[in-house]
Design an enzyme around this catalytic site. Structure first.
Site, short mmCIF file in Angstrom:
data_model
loop_
_atom_site.label_atom_id
_atom_site.label_comp_id
_atom_site.label_asym_id
_atom_site.label_seq_id
_atom_site.Cartn_x
_atom_site.Cartn_y
_atom_site.Cartn_z
N ASN A 396 0.14 12.09 -5.76
CA ASN A 396 -0.96 11.34 -5.15
C ASN A 396 -2.16 11.34 -6.09
OD1 ASN A 396 -2.37 10.20 -2.58
ND2 ASN A 396 -3.75 11.78 -3.32
N GLU A 397 -2.50 10.16 -6.58
CA GLU A 397 -3.70 9.97 -7.41
C GLU A 397 -3.78 10.98 -8.56
OE1 GLU A 397 -7.31 9.74 -5.17
OE2 GLU A 397 -6.61 8.10 -3.91
N ASN A 446 -3.56 3.54 -3.09
CA ASN A 446 -4.72 3.90 -2.28
C ASN A 446 -5.87 2.97 -2.68
OD1 ASN A 446 -3.03 5.99 -1.54
ND2 ASN A 446 -4.10 7.54 -2.74
N TRP A 531 -5.78 5.24 6.15
CA TRP A 531 -6.43 6.54 5.94
C TRP A 531 -7.60 6.61 6.91
CZ3 TRP A 531 -4.70 10.63 3.34
CH2 TRP A 531 -5.55 11.73 3.29
N LYS A 552 -13.03 9.34 8.22
CA LYS A 552 -12.31 8.06 8.19
C LYS A 552 -11.22 7.99 9.25
CE LYS A 552 -13.03 7.25 3.22
NZ LYS A 552 -13.60 8.58 2.90
#
Length: 660
Positions: A396-397, A446, A531, A552
């Site tokens: 992830n990222e 994302n 998200w 969020k």
């Protein structure tokens, strides 16, 4: 008080160890029993200091201690300790004798205690758990809290000398690989790992039975040769009842039984769902031969009253909220989640994206790379048979270029995942243009257009460009979202500062409506994950109305309030619970004489009444939003009601005289 164990007349017994532990803070805690605090599991020591923005929340060591007394009838038996998860490093001791160390805060581990425990005697079990930041265990960092503790419970497993192996990466020891599954036939390759401490397995028999509603539909038996430590067989199922997501999450029961003649030595039971699936760059995701666009949200194991220390009922509550919204899938971010959660997703038909905590930062450290391999291996083996898990998430990222290059590690993890499990697909979540975007079977991104950067229209424009640039890739959205506080209300629609303290709810609603319009129009996307489902703790954050909170979520941290955007998605995704919902209902004191009323409907046209007077009937648009513009308000209380033949909703709005 010591826990006494007496073995019932069954092949395997599992004992709950969650009650009556003592904990002490710090390395010297084992020497200070007088300072002990009594607790039950699950437990984390960060339920207070990490919840409201304290970036210096305690990341150190606690010692968990418990006295065990095993009955004399356990002579000749084997005893295993199973820990559901310990954040982040756990050192296990019996009577100050070191048993083992586990590194990684989100996966289970098992150690055999047979040689450390004498039946009829009392023994002290110590588990020293620490959660400091370290450069050799994933995650090194992340936008979420690292809550220390034994937060997924503990068990003792007692078996015969010869058993189905409970210690192989804390798995069930039974692995069912599905291949050539269709509506007409399914072939299951089954491997069972066996263990013996002092007696040979030669001549023992392993029986495999696949059960449906109490009836045996397929079976096989293996007589074990000398030195055997595993058994393999293949079952063929004709006209299988498929696990078809939320439409029909049908589960078979597979029973593996190890016996010596007529004596049952051990037995394991697994729930199995038969299904087949595919992802195509132009058609998106298919389940069992039909289009099945994945729609859902991301979720952390984190809630206000207990942080990560969930009870089973907490998982059930979360999934009730998920299913009410109409999700058919969830991304379990950003680490392996609890086995109970996967089991409930199996039962409810929710597709799962399960991933390892290879998050944000990569360092070219041999120990760190070993830990990534270990955590992936544990994730796969511990959850191998869950039908809900269709994808292994590998990163992830992860940032390349400004530190060590993550591409070789990403490629290695892809190869390892495919070696461990040939039946599933691998994916990753990216926020950049890098080579690893093309390593996995499909990729997701994302993207926060209209919140962290860019304009709302940027989502669709970017997706079309990415799809055209890489037509060979299956592309999805793994994250998109905007912050919102239910107490921040505004008559006007003004874009807030994402890292500021003002996060009005109506902007989050607008954000999701406009982004979802663009995502819905692109049926080739293989997934769409919001998200996120719930607000969660992130100590370094200084935004919204509470420091240390990522707001969020579509639902508040304590699960008490669903934000307006939640009902927007429910109107689009929940096809059975017919309802109308008036948005901006918490903005119930206004000074203007008229306003625009926004309503979400999954049941067609609705008529508006203001103080009993009809304002006409309107139809929902392509994303089930209805708007009446220029709705007049009198001074004082106004009763707003919308209804049709299926449902109704109402609110009270007070128009205030701003001069008095």
């Amino acid at each position: 008080m010591a826990m006494a164990l007496t073995l019932p007349l069954v092949a395997r017994e599992v004992y709950d160890l969650d009650k009556e532990w003592k904990i002490n803070k710090g390395f010297e805690s084992a020497l200070k029993p007088c300072n002990s605090q009594k607790i039950d599991l699950p437990h984390t020591w960060n339920t207070k200091d990490a919840m409201f923005g304290d970036t210096d929340y305690y990341r150190g060591m606690y010692c968990y201690s418990k006295m065990l007394r095993c009955g004399e009838d356990l002579f000749g038996k084997r005893i295993f300790l199973r820990i559901g998860a310990a954040q982040t490093i756990a050192d296990v001791y019996i009577d100050n004798r070191f048993v083992g160390q586990h590194k990684g805060g989100y996966t289970a581990f098992v150690y055999e205690l047979t040689d450390y425990i004498q039946p009829g005697k009392e023994h002290r079990l110590d588990i020293r758990v620490s959660n400091p930041q370290t450069m050799d265990i994933a995650p090194i960092c992340g936008d979420f809290n690292i809550y220390g503790g034994l937060y997924r419970g503990a068990q003792l497993i007692v078996t015969a000398d010869r058993c189905i192996d409970p210690a192989f990466y804390a798995s069930s020891g039974v692995f069912v690989t599905q291949r050539d599954v269709t509506k007409k036939q399914a072939i299951l390759d089954i491997k069972t790992l066996l263990s013996s401490k002092s007696r040979s397995l030669k001549g023992c028999t392993l029986d495999i039975k696949l059960m449906s509603e109490g009836k045996i539909i397929a079976k096989a038996s293996n007589v074990l040769p000398d030195e055997a430590n595993e058994a393999e067989c293949t079952l063929t199922v004709k006209n299988p009842h498929l696990w078809d997501g939320v439409r029909d999450p049908y589960l078979y029961t597979l029973v593996a039984t190890l016996r010596d003649g007529a004596t049952i030595l051990d037995s394991n039971e697994e729930k199995i769902g038969l299904r087949y699936f595919s992802v195509d760059p132009d058609k998106g995701f298919c389940l069992n031969g039909h289009d099945y666009q994945l729609r859902g949200a991301n979720m952390h194991q984190d809630r206000a009253e207990r942080a990560s220390a969930y009870f089973d009922a907490d998982f059930d509550t979360d999934l009730d909220i998920v299913c009410e919204m109409g999700c058919n899938a969830m991304r379990l971010s950003h680490y392996p989640h609890a086995k109970y959660l996967h089991s409930q997703m199996d039962r409810r038909g929710l597709v799962a994206w399960a991933e390892i905590p290879f998050v944000n930062v990569y360092v070219d450290n041999p120990a760190y790379k070993d830990n990534l391999r270990q955590q992936l291996t544990e994730l796969v083996y511990q959850n191998y048979n869950h039908p809900s898990i269709l994808f292994w998430g590998l990163f992830n990222e992860i940032n390349g270029g400004w530190m060590d290059d993550p591409n070789p590690m990403a490629a290695e993890l892809v190869a390892l995942a495919k070696k461990l499990d040939t039946s599933r697909l691998v994916t990753g979540a990216s926020n950049q243009n890098d080579k690893f975007n093309g390593y996995t079977d499909m990729i997701a991104f994302n993207k926060y257009f209209g919140w962290a950067y860019g304009e709302m229209s940027g989502m669709g424009e970017w997706l079309d460009k990415e799809h055209a640039s890489h037509p060979e890739r299956s592309v999805g959205i793994s994250e998109y979202g905007a912050g919102a506080c239910v107490w921040h209300q505004s008559d006007s629609l003004l874009r807030p500062e994402p890292y500021g303290q003002w996060h009005p709810e109506n902007w989050q609603t607008y954000y999701h409506i406009e982004n979802y319009r663009q995502l819905k129009a692109r049926s080739w996307l293989w997934c769409n994950f919001i998200w996120c489902m719930f607000d969660f703790g992130a100590a370094p954050r200084r935004e919204g109305n509470v420091f240390g909170r990522n707001d969020k979520g579509l639902v508040t941290y304590d699960r008490s309030m669903r934000k307006d955007a939640y009902y927007f998605y429910k109107a689009n995704w929940n096809e059975t619970d017919k309802f109308l919902y008036i948005a901006s209902r918490r903005n119930n004191h206004r000074s203007s004489s008229e306003f625009t009323l926004q309503v979400f409907s999954n049941c067609g046209d609705a008529e508006l009444f203001v103080n009993g007077q009809s304002f006409g009937t309107m139809s929902p648009d392509d994303v089930n939003v209805i708007e009446w513009r220029g709705v007049g308000l009198k001074f004082g209380k106004n009763v707003i009601e919308v209804k049709n033949r299926y449902a109704k909703d109402s609110v009270e709005i007070y128009r205030e005289n701003k001069f008095f």
